[in-house]
Design an enzyme around this catalytic site. Sequence first.
Site, PDB file in Angstrom:
ATOM      1  CB  SER A  80      -0.931   0.014   1.220  1.00  0.00           C
ATOM      2  OG  SER A  80      -1.641   1.244   1.278  1.00  0.00           O
ATOM      3  CE  LYS A  86     -11.631  -0.862  -1.148  1.00  0.00           C
ATOM      4  NZ  LYS A  86     -11.573  -0.147  -2.452  1.00  0.00           N
ATOM      5  N   GLY A 106     -18.715  -5.036 -10.965  1.00  0.00           N
ATOM      6  CA  GLY A 106     -18.334  -5.492  -9.637  1.00  0.00           C
ATOM      7  C   GLY A 106     -18.270  -4.355  -8.630  1.00  0.00           C
TER       8      GLY A 106
END
Length: 290
Positions: free
Chosen positions: A25, A76, A139
Amino acid sequence: MTNQTPAGELPADRYAVIGHPVEHSQSPFIHAEFARETGQRLVYERLLAPLDTFAATVRTFIEQGARGANVTVPFKLEAHALADRLTERAQAAGAVNTLVFDAQGITGDNTDGVGLVRDIEGPLGVTLAGRRVLLLGAGGASRGAMLPLIEAKPAALFVGNRTAARADELVARFADAAARHGVALGGGGWDAIPAGFDVVINATAGSLQGEVPPLPAGAYAAGSLAYDMMYGAQPTVFMTHALAFGAAKVSDGLGMLVEQAAEAFAVWRGVRPSTDVVRAALRARLNAKD
């Protein structure tokens, strides 16, 4: 940034990006730069959560005094379920990438779609209002983008997907929002995609596998932008394909990454950082690693 506290000072506010994996990240770099620019005192770290302990990881982080977190794959949906309250855009997306921790509990937000729109309309200089937009994929990435795209008031928004039924579901989910904003909303399988789009957004993960969604001849209108949510040091396969098939301009999703982070930072700190310097620095970091 470190969390060392000089005598007499309160500890810096803590934030993190939570994911699995998470070592790749770029969020700690981005938020450290935002904090430096805005004079905000905070520490932002990577937090690896075991796949079956996301909620426990978040609650432990809160107990340690954390003020908020970003959430990345694959959590998420779990973040959406964990939140005590959801913003309108998080409800619409059905997923959460930003958490706020305060006395009222956990608030879930989604800044991905706003980041996409801000990147397109800001640095890339393309106004979405009145344009014809094609969104590829149905998606989670597409669902997070739908409401902000609709709120930008394009003339038309078409969702194309490998499985037509999933595109139809997404269209049905956002039909009322589209009607409120005067957006002609449609969708279908790859073979149902019409021609003549001003903006084509690839929200599939195809570029990771070297795949490009099949588009009809003439999909790209004159002066069109092709935008891939994926990013890297080199142009994605989607970008290369788009230039060969009529797009006038292409972009990857690095700017979206920076803009969604800026929106999360503003949600947490009440101040919006500028993004130009961070975007350039992040691009340089990626190129140096290539």
